[in-house]
Design an enzyme around this catalytic site. Structure first.
Site, short mmCIF file in Angstrom:
data_model
loop_
_atom_site.label_atom_id
_atom_site.label_comp_id
_atom_site.label_asym_id
_atom_site.label_seq_id
_atom_site.Cartn_x
_atom_site.Cartn_y
_atom_site.Cartn_z
CD GLU A 178 30.91 29.79 47.19
OE1 GLU A 178 31.12 30.68 46.35
OE2 GLU A 178 31.80 29.24 47.84
CE LYS B 299 41.79 43.63 46.15
NZ LYS B 299 40.92 43.86 47.31
CB CYS C 197 35.82 28.29 49.60
SG CYS C 197 37.27 27.83 50.54
P1 NAD Z 1 35.37 38.17 45.30
O1 NAD Z 1 35.78 37.39 44.11
O2 NAD Z 1 34.31 39.16 45.16
O3 NAD Z 1 36.62 38.95 45.90
C1 NAD Z 1 37.84 38.30 46.20
C2 NAD Z 1 38.95 39.31 46.08
O4 NAD Z 1 39.05 39.71 44.73
C3 NAD Z 1 38.73 40.58 46.89
O5 NAD Z 1 39.96 41.00 47.41
C4 NAD Z 1 38.23 41.56 45.84
O6 NAD Z 1 38.50 42.90 46.14
C5 NAD Z 1 39.01 41.12 44.62
N1 NAD Z 1 38.41 41.46 43.34
C6 NAD Z 1 37.11 41.75 43.07
N2 NAD Z 1 36.97 42.02 41.75
C7 NAD Z 1 38.19 41.89 41.20
C8 NAD Z 1 38.67 42.01 39.86
N3 NAD Z 1 37.89 42.31 38.86
N4 NAD Z 1 39.99 41.78 39.63
C9 NAD Z 1 40.81 41.43 40.64
N5 NAD Z 1 40.41 41.32 41.91
C10 NAD Z 1 39.11 41.53 42.19
O7 NAD Z 1 35.06 37.07 46.39
P2 NAD Z 1 34.66 37.34 47.89
O8 NAD Z 1 33.24 37.64 47.92
O9 NAD Z 1 35.60 38.27 48.56
O10 NAD Z 1 34.98 35.93 48.55
C11 NAD Z 1 34.08 34.91 48.53
C12 NAD Z 1 34.47 33.90 47.49
O11 NAD Z 1 35.78 33.41 47.72
C13 NAD Z 1 33.58 32.70 47.55
O12 NAD Z 1 33.15 32.34 46.27
C14 NAD Z 1 34.48 31.62 48.14
O13 NAD Z 1 34.12 30.33 47.80
C15 NAD Z 1 35.80 31.99 47.62
N6 NAD Z 1 36.88 31.41 48.44
C16 NAD Z 1 37.58 30.36 47.94
C17 NAD Z 1 38.59 29.77 48.69
C18 NAD Z 1 39.38 28.61 48.14
O14 NAD Z 1 40.42 28.31 48.70
N7 NAD Z 1 38.94 27.98 47.09
C19 NAD Z 1 38.89 30.27 49.96
C20 NAD Z 1 38.14 31.32 50.45
C21 NAD Z 1 37.13 31.89 49.66
#
Ligand code: NAD
Length: 528
Positions: A438, A234, A341
């Site tokens: 963050e 997804k 991230c």
């Molecule tokens: P997010 O957690 O809001 O969303 C990430 C994904 O999860 C999206 O596809 C979203 O639709 C899905 N999602 C949202 N709620 C969900 C739920 N309840 N159950 C399952 N899936 C759900 O994060 P974001 O805003 O899209 O991304 C930013 C975050 O991602 C930042 O905190 C960043 O640090 C992190 N990130 C981490 C890495 C890493 O490798 N550690 C890499 C990239 C981004």
């Protein structure tokens, strides 16, 4: 001593004539008395406009290299299908707020159908293929990504807002490299884990964020397939288009149907995937959602890896190469608008060079070009979504209210779309929200330290532990620091460097599990 002839462009006094000055022509002949002549070069200099600055003319990448469909269904069992939910949403360009396409919002049923397709592909042959055959598909995907990289780069920048030079030079090459790298492991798993008899797990549910849409897809799909698993992935709701274009690559590569399925939608679709009949969840996203997923998965027997947020310290010692360090600071926080991230969002500067570093940094920030993501000269593109822009603004306001000093270089932001100027905060205390939370935007918080011990203590003073940077000329100090920093990735005298052979992942609230390298195979394997 022979006299040096006139240098190009240099006027040479040849003598006076009745009060007027006579000049020699560029071919050496004397000009007619009383007339002023200039050399060819001087004439050119006079007619050329005087540059007022170092502004670049616009250099937009052509958009027509990519065809965007009006509507995209769900990619299940090797073909696009209408969502049973009957729900659709519009995905836009964050730089202009222009609608790009309609995308399906998958419901529980849709997710169930996609998981069933992946299960069938798993049970009917994908893991049973000779590993070298699996590798062939991965190599094909890698090559097609390379061939179509311009198309993908344009689409990534359009849908996500990142500068084209980054999607072209970072996201696409790294995504292809990831497939190449894991293609190489597919038939060598026995060698990667000698005497442990590795076996695939089954169906992996994979959920990714919006900051590196295609690259995160590659980080998830390549190792899963190399190990013989099938997947349902997804993409993030704001950036689904490159994942949907990737389905075309899968068809071109003739990947067997059902091995990769793509379901689009927001967090509800993600939650449905977590609940579905999958054997593993691989999640990259925020710590908050990661924790919620961990609670849901607990006791279910599903395997889990979490790649979550970060608040990295970029530590600058007074013996570093200062100009290089300033480039590293800029790359660390303003790359991809700070939607990274592992961004170096907390700058720790040794007190003795604090003034110099901040002055050089501010000067360098003034040269960053903010604007159209499709312009090849753009350094800082659009913020990915309205929601993310609101979050950045809220945290910046909090920083000002808590007493930090804010600086933004003068820059004109486009009127439409989501934009935030590169920002630096000084006078930051460790307790401020901007030093703890963050921000995931182009906002840097500067703190100081006196001794290496203090640097370590401050760097580790966060709930996160994803990455860190060290800038010093002393190798021994790099090693001393790296042993003490609680971070999964540590860069020395560089920042934000990635390689598929190098494992990536976090400590503490940055999650667990590693992606990349041989370590990145383990979460997709069972051992006897
Ligand atoms: P997010 O957690 O809001 O969303 C990430 C994904 O999860 C999206 O596809 C979203 O639709 C899905 N999602 C949202 N709620 C969900 C739920 N309840 N159950 C399952 N899936 C759900 O994060 P974001 O805003 O899209 O991304 C930013 C975050 O991602 C930042 O905190 C960043 O640090 C992190 N990130 C981490 C890495 C890493 O490798 N550690 C890499 C990239 C981004």
């Amino acid at each position: 001593m022979p006299s040096a002839g006139p240098r190009p462009g240099q006027r040479r006094r040849a003598g006076s004539h009745g009060g007027a000055v006579r000049y020699r022509r560029s071919d050496g002949a004397a000009a007619a008395p009383g007339r002023f002549l200039v050399t060819d070069i001087e004439r050119r200099q006079v007619s050329a406009p005087v540059p007022a600055g170092w502004d670049y003319a616009p250099a937009p990448e052509a958009r027509d290299v990519v065809t965007i469909e009006e509507r995209y269904g769900l990619f299940v069992g090797g073909e696009f299908v209408e969502p049973r939910s009957g729900d659709w949403y519009t995905t836009i360009s964050p730089a202009s707020e222009e609608p790009l396409a309609e995308v399906a919002q998958a419901g529980e049923d849709d997710v169930g159908v996609a998981v069933a397709a992946a299960r069938e592909a798993f049970e009917n042959g994908w893991p049973a293929l000779p590993p070298s055959e699996r590798a062939k598909y991965l190599f094909r995907i890698a090559r097609i990504l390379q061939e179509r990289s311009r198309e993908f780069a344009v689409l990534e920048s359009l849908n996500g807002g990142k500068p084209i030079k980054e999607s072209r030079d970072v996201d696409l090459p790294l995504a292809a490299a990831h497939f190449f790298y894991y293609a190489g492991w597919a038939d060598k798993l026995e060698y990667a884990f000698p005497n442990r008899r590795p076996r695939p797990i089954g169906v992996a549910g994979q959920i990714i964020p919006w900051n590196f849409p295609l690259l995160m897809l590659a980080w998830k799909i390549a190792p899963a397939l190399a190990c013989g698993n099938t997947v349902v992935l997804k993409p993030a709701e704001t950036t689904p288009l490159t994942a949907l274009l990737f389905c075309d690559v899968l068809r071109q590569a003739e990947l067997p149907p059902g091995v990769v399925n793509i379901v689009t939608g927001d967090g509800r679709t993600g939650a449905a995937l977590v609940e579905a009949d999958v054997d593993k969840i691989a999640f990259t996203g925020s710590t908050e959602v990661g924790k919620a997923i961990q609670r849901r998965v607990a006791g279910s027997g599903k395997r889990l890896t979490l790649e979550l947020g970060g608040k990295a310290a970029n530590v600058i010692f007074d013996d570093c190469a200062l100009d290089q360090a300033v480039e590293g600071i800029v790359n660390g926080i303003y790359f991809n608008q700070g939607h990274v991230c592992c961004a170096g969002s907390r700058l720790l500067v040794q007190e003795s060079i604090y003034e110099d570093v901040v002055a050089k940094l501010k000067r360098r920030m003034g040269t960053l070009r903010v604007g159209d993501p499709l312009d090849k000269n753009t350094d800082v593109g659009a913020i990915n979504s309205r929601a993310q822009l609101d979050r950045i603004r809220e945290l910046v306001r909090a920083g000002e209210e808590e007493g930090a000093e804010v600086y933004q270089p003068p820059c004109r932001l486009p009127e439409r779309g989501y934009w935030f100027a590169p920002t630096v905060f000084t006078n930051v205390a460790q307790s401020y929200r901007i030093a703890q939370e963050e921000i995931f935007g182009p906002v840097l918080s500067v703190l100081t330290f006196r001794t290496p011990d203090e640097a370590v203590e401050k760097a580790n003073n966060t709930p996160y532990g994803l990455s860190a940077g060290i800038w010093t000329e002393k190798g021994s100090r790099i090693l001393w620091m790296a042993e003490r920093l609680r971070a999964g990735v540590i860069w020395a005298n560089t920042y934000n460097r990635f390689d598929p052979a190098s494992p990536f992942g976090g400590y503490k609230e940055s999650g667990f599990g590693r992606e990349g390298g041989r370590h990145g195979l383990e979460p997709y394997l069972e051992f006897e």
